[in-house]
Structures are given as structure tokens and as C-alpha cells.
Design an enzyme around this catalytic site. Structure first.
Site, PDB file in Angstrom:
ATOM      1  N   ARG A   1     -30.821 -18.357 -25.664  1.00 44.05           N
ATOM      2  CA  ARG A   1     -32.217 -18.677 -26.012  1.00 44.05           C
ATOM      3  C   ARG A   1     -33.049 -17.389 -26.026  1.00 44.05           C
ATOM      4  O   ARG A   1     -32.886 -16.508 -25.194  1.00 44.05           O
ATOM      5  CB  ARG A   1     -32.823 -19.628 -24.988  1.00 44.05           C
TER       6      ARG A   1
ATOM      7  N   ARG B   1     -29.119 -22.971 -11.819  1.00 41.95           N
ATOM      8  CA  ARG B   1     -30.155 -23.930 -12.220  1.00 41.95           C
ATOM      9  C   ARG B   1     -29.534 -25.296 -12.533  1.00 41.95           C
ATOM     10  O   ARG B   1     -30.108 -26.335 -12.217  1.00 41.95           O
ATOM     11  CB  ARG B   1     -30.925 -23.396 -13.442  1.00 41.95           C
TER      12      ARG B   1
HETATM   13  P1  AP5 Z   1     -35.076 -25.571 -24.757  1.00 42.16           P
HETATM   14  O1  AP5 Z   1     -35.815 -26.564 -25.598  1.00 42.16           O
HETATM   15  O2  AP5 Z   1     -35.759 -24.300 -24.429  1.00 42.16           O
HETATM   16  O3  AP5 Z   1     -34.486 -26.295 -23.433  1.00 42.16           O
HETATM   17  P2  AP5 Z   1     -35.196 -26.856 -22.141  1.00 42.16           P
HETATM   18  O4  AP5 Z   1     -34.595 -28.188 -21.841  1.00 42.16           O
HETATM   19  O5  AP5 Z   1     -36.690 -26.796 -22.285  1.00 42.16           O
HETATM   20  O6  AP5 Z   1     -34.653 -25.811 -21.092  1.00 42.16           O
HETATM   21  P3  AP5 Z   1     -35.337 -24.968 -19.947  1.00 42.16           P
HETATM   22  O7  AP5 Z   1     -34.289 -23.973 -19.547  1.00 42.16           O
HETATM   23  O8  AP5 Z   1     -36.673 -24.422 -20.350  1.00 42.16           O
HETATM   24  O9  AP5 Z   1     -35.504 -26.042 -18.853  1.00 42.16           O
HETATM   25  P4  AP5 Z   1     -35.675 -25.811 -17.365  1.00 42.16           P
HETATM   26  O10 AP5 Z   1     -36.050 -27.200 -16.970  1.00 42.16           O
HETATM   27  O11 AP5 Z   1     -34.557 -25.219 -16.634  1.00 42.16           O
HETATM   28  O12 AP5 Z   1     -36.811 -24.675 -17.291  1.00 42.16           O
HETATM   29  P5  AP5 Z   1     -38.327 -24.712 -16.863  1.00 42.16           P
HETATM   30  O13 AP5 Z   1     -39.027 -23.696 -17.659  1.00 42.16           O
HETATM   31  O14 AP5 Z   1     -38.856 -26.087 -16.813  1.00 42.16           O
HETATM   32  O15 AP5 Z   1     -33.695 -25.269 -25.512  1.00 42.16           O
HETATM   33  C1  AP5 Z   1     -32.769 -24.350 -24.982  1.00 42.16           C
HETATM   34  C2  AP5 Z   1     -32.111 -23.555 -26.117  1.00 42.16           C
HETATM   35  O16 AP5 Z   1     -31.336 -24.454 -26.919  1.00 42.16           O
HETATM   36  C3  AP5 Z   1     -33.119 -22.893 -27.078  1.00 42.16           C
HETATM   37  O17 AP5 Z   1     -32.608 -21.657 -27.489  1.00 42.16           O
HETATM   38  C4  AP5 Z   1     -33.176 -23.862 -28.280  1.00 42.16           C
HETATM   39  O18 AP5 Z   1     -33.469 -23.188 -29.489  1.00 42.16           O
HETATM   40  C5  AP5 Z   1     -31.768 -24.434 -28.279  1.00 42.16           C
HETATM   41  N1  AP5 Z   1     -31.723 -25.822 -28.734  1.00 42.16           N
HETATM   42  C6  AP5 Z   1     -32.581 -26.832 -28.409  1.00 42.16           C
HETATM   43  N2  AP5 Z   1     -32.192 -27.985 -29.017  1.00 42.16           N
HETATM   44  C7  AP5 Z   1     -31.065 -27.685 -29.709  1.00 42.16           C
HETATM   45  C8  AP5 Z   1     -30.193 -28.451 -30.544  1.00 42.16           C
HETATM   46  N3  AP5 Z   1     -30.384 -29.743 -30.760  1.00 42.16           N
HETATM   47  N4  AP5 Z   1     -29.121 -27.814 -31.094  1.00 42.16           N
HETATM   48  C9  AP5 Z   1     -28.904 -26.488 -30.861  1.00 42.16           C
HETATM   49  N5  AP5 Z   1     -29.697 -25.708 -30.099  1.00 42.16           N
HETATM   50  C10 AP5 Z   1     -30.772 -26.307 -29.522  1.00 42.16           C
HETATM   51  O19 AP5 Z   1     -38.214 -24.230 -15.309  1.00 42.16           O
HETATM   52  C11 AP5 Z   1     -37.914 -22.900 -14.980  1.00 42.16           C
HETATM   53  C12 AP5 Z   1     -38.014 -22.717 -13.462  1.00 42.16           C
HETATM   54  O20 AP5 Z   1     -39.366 -22.986 -13.025  1.00 42.16           O
HETATM   55  C13 AP5 Z   1     -37.153 -23.671 -12.610  1.00 42.16           C
HETATM   56  O21 AP5 Z   1     -35.825 -23.197 -12.457  1.00 42.16           O
HETATM   57  C14 AP5 Z   1     -37.937 -23.689 -11.287  1.00 42.16           C
HETATM   58  O22 AP5 Z   1     -37.700 -22.512 -10.540  1.00 42.16           O
HETATM   59  C15 AP5 Z   1     -39.383 -23.660 -11.764  1.00 42.16           C
HETATM   60  N6  AP5 Z   1     -39.933 -25.006 -11.958  1.00 42.16           N
HETATM   61  C16 AP5 Z   1     -40.377 -25.541 -13.138  1.00 42.16           C
HETATM   62  N7  AP5 Z   1     -40.810 -26.789 -12.970  1.00 42.16           N
HETATM   63  C17 AP5 Z   1     -40.637 -27.076 -11.647  1.00 42.16           C
HETATM   64  C18 AP5 Z   1     -40.874 -28.244 -10.867  1.00 42.16           C
HETATM   65  N8  AP5 Z   1     -41.369 -29.367 -11.409  1.00 42.16           N
HETATM   66  N9  AP5 Z   1     -40.563 -28.198  -9.539  1.00 42.16           N
HETATM   67  C19 AP5 Z   1     -40.084 -27.068  -8.968  1.00 42.16           C
HETATM   68  N10 AP5 Z   1     -39.809 -25.935  -9.667  1.00 42.16           N
HETATM   69  C20 AP5 Z   1     -40.090 -25.935 -10.997  1.00 42.16           C
END
Ligand code: AP5
Length: 205
Positions: free
Chosen positions: A126, A163
């Protein structure tokens, strides 16, 4: 419409959230984006920077506070899509109580399901355009030549695996939680982005 997107790292929550929010004219409320913005502005305490860098969760009270404030903004008056929140049972309970206190309720918790082996590849390759926030993938959605690309600090393979483990330990329990409330919709997150969007639209209609 008030929606929650559940699913492991790399499942496509952010990608689908952007499309659905545009179609439904509601804001995408991503705790991950809010925490990364705070980090970029030097406002995130060092222990939270460290937790995120390791692939661990930040404390519940931090994200609950962010969500409570953000969902009161005028653009969220008619709905919102929560992307990455809740992630633990206490977060889900707080959200339920917060919405009940405002006399509103969630319409649906949508879980995007993708096998683990695909998730690692999706996250590691990504890249995000710093200027626009647009999400790209070096294999599946190549960025345009003028994009200003950023590789997320937690998108390196060993951290992605942490993660995913954190998700399995802490967040997968939310699927039965929302199923019991009759709100859970499971959507296959494999296939092209457009194919997944069609399934999501059908699930929330
Ligand atoms: P993308 O759409 O970016 O995936 P995503 O599900 O949003 O993945 P994230 O890694 O952002 O989720 P996350 O929940 O771990 O991270 P967050 O930022 O919330 O797609 C991924 C890739 O695949 C992209 O390159 C895209 O182009 C590609 N893609 C998408 N669909 C596709 C398809 N159909 N076919 C092919 N390719 C595709 O959290 C980050 C950190 O923040 C956490 O680890 C934690 O430390 C903290 N945090 C955030 N929220 C909380 C919470 N509520 N509580 C505690 N800690 C938190």
C-alpha cells in the site's frame, strides 16, 4: 446512515469507506487517520507513537474521546462511517451508550472478510498520496506518476503480522457482538475494488 466498518488490516475498509461516504454524503471517520494526523503534527504522546509503531492498539479512552468529539461535528449530523472504530468490546459498549445518549443508533456493522495471506500483500504494497489521502497499491492500483507517496510506518511485513495478530485477539470478538445485536453484515472483500463496492452497497441498502 450510521455505519461501522470492521475488518482486519488491509481488508479494504479505507478504500471502500471513501467510495461509500461519497455516494451517501457522510463523513469517513477513521481513528487511524486521526492518530496519524496527530503524530504528523507532533501532538501524539510518545507512548502512543510507540504502540502504533509496534502494531498494538492505543488505549480505549483515547479513541473513544476522538470519536465522541468528531461525531458531534456538523457534517456528521446526518450520519457517518466509522472506519477502524470500535476495535474492542469496551469501545463498542461506549459507542452504543454514546449513540443512545444522543437518541440515535447504528444502522449496520459491516465486516469485510479477506484471507490472511492476501492481507499481508495488500498492506505491505500500500502507498498513500500525502496530498490527497488517496490510497494506492503498487500491484493492484498503481499510483499516477505525480503522486507524492508515503509508505506507512506500520506497513512493514513484521508489523503487519503483529497488527493481524492484534486484530484476531482484540477485534474479531466484535463480530459475534454485533451479530447478537442483529446488526452484522459480512461481505467478501476479495475481488476488484468495484466488485467489493457492489457487495457493500447491496449489504447496506
Ligand atoms: P485499505 O483500504 O487501505 O485497507 P484498510 O482495511 O483500511 O487497512 P488499514 O491497514 O488502514 O487498517 P487498520 O485497521 O490496520 O489501520 P488503521 O489506520 O485503522 O487497503 C489496503 C491496500 O489494499 C491498499 O493498498 C488498497 O489499494 C488495496 N486494496 C483495497 N481493496 C482492494 C481490492 N479489492 N483488491 C486489491 N487491492 C485492494 O489503524 C492503524 C493503527 O492505529 C492501529 O494499528 C492502532 O495502533 C491504531 N488505532 C486505530 N484505530 C484504533 C482503535 N479504534 N483503537 C485502538 N487503536 C487504534
Amino acid at each position: 446512515m450510521r455505519l461501522v466498518f470492521l475488518g482486519p488490516p488491509g481488508a479494504g475498509k479505507g478504500t471502500q469507506a471513501k467510495v461509500i461516504c461519497e455516494k451517501r454524503s457522510i463523513p469517513q471517520v477513521s481513528t487511524g487517520d486521526m492518530l496519524r494526523a496527530a503524530k504528523a503534527e507532533g501532538r501524539l504522546p510518545a507512548e502512543l507513537v510507540e504502540a502504533m509503531a509496534k502494531g498494538a492498539l492505543v488505549p480505549d479512552d483515547v479513541v473513544i474521546g476522538l470519536i465522541a468529539e468528531r461525531t458531534l461535528a456538523p457534517d456528521a449530523a446526518n450520519g457517518f462511517l466509522l472506519d477502524g472504530f470500535p476495535r474492542t468490546a469496551p469501545q463498542a459498549d461506549s459507542l452504543g451508550k454514546m449513540l443512545a445518549g444522543r437518541n440515535v443508533k447504528l444502522d449496520c456493522a459491516l465486516a469485510l472478510e479477506v484471507p490472511r495471506e492476501l492481507l499481508v500483500e495488500r498492506a505491505v504494497l500500500r502507498r498513500t498520496d500525502k496530498r490527497t489521502g488517496q490510497i494506492y497499491h503498487l500491484k493492484y492500483k498503481p499510483p499516477p506518476p505525480d503522486a507524492v507517496l508515503e509508505h506507512r510506518a506500520d506497513d512493514h511485513e513484521d508489523i503487519v503480522k503483529n497488527r493481524l495478530d492484534t486484530y484476531e485477539k482484540m477485534t474479531s470478538e466484535l463480530l459475534p457482538y454485533y451479530a447478537k445485536l442483529g446488526m452484522l453484515k459480512r461481505v467478501d472483500g476479495q475481488g476488484t475494488v468495484e466488485e467489493v463496492t457492489q457487495r457493500v452497497l447491496q449489504a447496506i441498502s
